[in-house]
Design an enzyme around this catalytic site. Structure first.
Site: not given
Length: 486
Positions: A141-142, A200-201, A230
Site C-alpha cells: 500500500n503506497p 492493518d487495513g 517460518g
C-alpha cells in the site's frame, strides 16, 4: 516415505570441519538446527571469537561461492554481534513490536569447494525442513500512513526475501478495497502465502476478499503476514453482523472513547503519532458517555460478569452479504457461495448483559492495538475468544491515568474497568448522554463501520452498517493462518 526419512536422517547428521571465519582459523559444526564455530586450539586461532546461529530464528539463507559459505543472517543485535568480525556493516531493520534486528552476512571459508557445496546442501535441506514459504504474493500500500509502503518494501522487506531465496510477485494497491479485489481473484495455487506491506487495513481487506470466494474454505488457509519467520499460527476471525450485512474482522472493534480518538484525530494527522496523545487529552477533558447495552456469551470462568438475560431477540442473519461495504461496484459481495460466517445457537447459550451509559467499549482479538498500546493483556492468538474492556463510570482524573496505563495493559486492573472474555458479543448502541440526535462511532480494524454523530464529509463513502440496530460479533476459532515468529 523412504526418501523423506533419508532426508531427515541426513539433516540430523552432525558435520564438523576446520574453517576460517573472518580470516581466523576455527572449528565449525552443523548439528540439528544450529551452526556454531569456535577458535581452533593451539596456534593460528589468535583472537577469534566463538559464535552460533540458530537456523530457524536467525538464518535467512545460504549460498556457496567457491570455498566460501555465505550465510545471510537476521538476528537481534546481541545475537549478531558474535559474527561482527566476519561480516560487513550490518543494516538495521525494524521488526514487529519495534524490535531492531540486524541483517548480516557471515562468511565461513571451507578447506575445499566440495566441502562448501556439501555444507551448503545440508544447510539448505535443514532450512527447507522448517516449512518456510518459497513463493509469496506481496501487496504494497503506497498511500497508507506516511506513504512509506514502497520505501519499506524496497529497503527492508525485499533484501530479506532475496536473501532467503523466496520467489515473489509484488502488486501495489491503487484504491480502497483493491487488496480485497486482489485476494478475491488471485490464483492461490501459485503462492505459499500473502504478505501485506501496509497498515492493518490491507490485511483486513485480504481476509474479507478470501472469504468472499467460492473456494473460501481452502482460500482462507493460505498464511498471511508481513515478513514471514517460518512459523505459522492460527488466527481467529470475527464475524461482525447487522441484519444481512457482514464484515470479517481480525483485530478489534471499539465504540465510545477509543473510537472517537482513533477516527476524530484524523484531522490532526499532520502532528504524526502525537495526534493520538493530543486528542486523547481533549476527549478526557470533554468526556462523552453513550447510552446503550452490551450483551455477551461469557467464556468459561467469566460467568460472573453482567446480569443474566432471560430472553433476547434473534440476531441471526440468513443470507448475509459480505464485504467491507455494500459497494455495488463489487458485485462479488452478492455471491451466495461466499463464507456465511460462524453461527451460535442463542437458545443453547447463557447471555448476560451490561447496561450503559458507557465511556468506552473495546473488543479485541489480539493483545496489542499498536506498538505502545496493550489492549488486552490476556488475549492469545487463536484462543477462540474475544477480550472485552468496558469503562462505564470513571472520573476524569482517573481516566487520564488509565490512558497512560494502556501502554502495558495494567489499565484493566482498575476498578473502573470491566475486563472479561466472551464467545460472542452484541452491541446495542444508543445516543450520547445529553443528546437526542448524536450517537457515536463504531470502528472495526481502523475502519468506521457505523456512525451516528451526524458527521459526513463529501468524499466519505456510506458506512457499512447503521448506528442503532444491534451489531453482533462471533468468533470463528482459528479460521485463518498468520506468519509469526516462535
Amino acid at each position: 516415505m523412504a526418501e523423506e526419512q533419508a532426508k531427515a536422517q541426513a539433516a540430523a547428521k552432525a558435520l564438523s570441519e576446520p574453517v576460517r571465519v573472518g580470516g581466523l582459523a576455527a572449528e565449525a559444526t552443523l548439528f540439528g538446527g544450529e551452526l556454531a564455530w569456535r577458535p581452533s586450539g593451539g596456534g593460528g586461532g589468535g583472537g577469534g571469537e566463538a559464535g552460533r546461529l540458530e537456523l530457524e530464528s536467525e538464518v535467512l539463507g545460504v549460498r556457496v561461492d567457491g570455498r566460501a559459505l555465505r550465510v545471510a543472517t537476521f538476528a537481534r543485535g546481541d545475537e549478531a554481534a558474535a559474527a561482527a568480525s566476519a561480516a560487513p556493516a550490518a543494516r538495521p531493520v525494524t521488526c514487529g513490536g519495534g524490535e531492531r534486528r540486524r541483517e548480516r552476512e557471515v562468511v565461513v571459508e571451507m578447506e575445499s569447494e566440495e566441502a562448501a557445496a556439501a555444507w551448503g546442501d545440508a544447510m539448505r535441506d535443514r532450512l527447507a525442513s522448517l516449512g518456510r514459504p518459497k513463493r509469496l504474493f506481496i501487496i504494497v500500500n503506497p498511500y497508507g500512513g506516511k506513504r512509506g509502503g514502497r520505501r519499506i518494501f524496497q529497503t527492508e522487506v525485499l533484501p530479506l526475501i532475496e536473501a532467503a531465496g523466496i520467489l515473489y510477485t509484488m502488486q501495489e494497491t491503487k484504491h480502497r478495497l483493491h487488496a480485497q479485489e486482489i485476494a478475491h481473484s488471485l490464483d492461490l495455487r501459485k503462492y505459499d502465502g500473502i504478505v501485506c506491506v501496509s497498515g492493518d487495513g490491507v490485511l483486513v481487506e485480504v481476509v474479507n476478499g478470501l472469504l468472499q470466494r467460492e473456494d473460501w474454505n481452502t482460500a482462507i488457509k493460505i498464511p498471511l503476514g508481513i515478513i514471514p519467520a517460518g512459523h505459522k499460527r492460527p488466527l481467529d476471525v470475527t464475524s461482525v453482523v447487522q441484519g444481512k450485512t457482514r464484515f470479517f474482522s481480525v483485530l478489534m472493534l471499539t465504540w465510545g472513547l477509543v473510537a472517537d480518538i482513533d477516527i476524530e484525530s484524523e484531522k490532526y494527522r499532520w502532528m504524526g503519532s502525537a495526534r493520538l496523545d493530543f486528542y486523547s487529552l481533549l476527549r478526557v477533558v470533554s468526556l462523552r458517555r453513550y447510552n446503550g447495552r452490551v450483551l455477551f456469551v461469557p467464556a468459561p470462568g467469566y460467568e460472573g460478569f453482567g446480569d443474566l438475560v432471560e430472553q433476547i431477540s434473534s440476531c441471526k442473519s440468513n443470507g448475509a452479504s459480505t464485504g467491507v461495504q455494500e459497494d455495488k461496484s463489487n458485485d462479488f459481495n452478492d455471491e451466495t457461495c461466499a463464507y456465511a460466517g460462524p453461527s451460535i445457537d442463542e437458545a443453547d447459550h447463557e447471555w448476560r448483559s451490561l447496561d450503559g451509559p458507557f465511556v468506552s467499549v473495546w473488543v479485541s482479538g489480539v493483545p496489542f492495538a499498536s506498538e505502545n498500546v496493550m489492549t488486552a493483556p490476556e488475549a492469545k492468538f487463536g484462543d477462540g475468544y474475544l477480550d472485552v474492556a468496558i469503562i462505564k463510570d470513571c472520573p476524569r482524573s482517573a481516566l487520564a491515568g488509565l490512558m497512560f496505563q494502556m501502554k502495558d495493559g495494567s489499565y484493566v486492573k482498575s476498578p473502573y474497568v470491566e475486563y472479561f472474555k466472551v464467545k460472542a458479543l452484541r452491541i446495542e448502541p444508543g445516543m450520547r448522554v445529553g443528546s437526542t440526535t448524536k450517537g457515536g462511532i463504531i470502528d472495526s480494524d481502523g475502519e468506521v463501520i457505523a456512525r451516528g454523530d451526524g458527521s459526513h464529509t463529501g468524499d466519505e463513502i456510506e458506512h457499512l452498517m447503521a448506528y442503532g440496530p444491534p451489531i453482533q460479533l462471533t468468533v470463528d476459532h482459528g479460521l485463518a493462518t498468520i506468519f509469526s515468529p516462535r
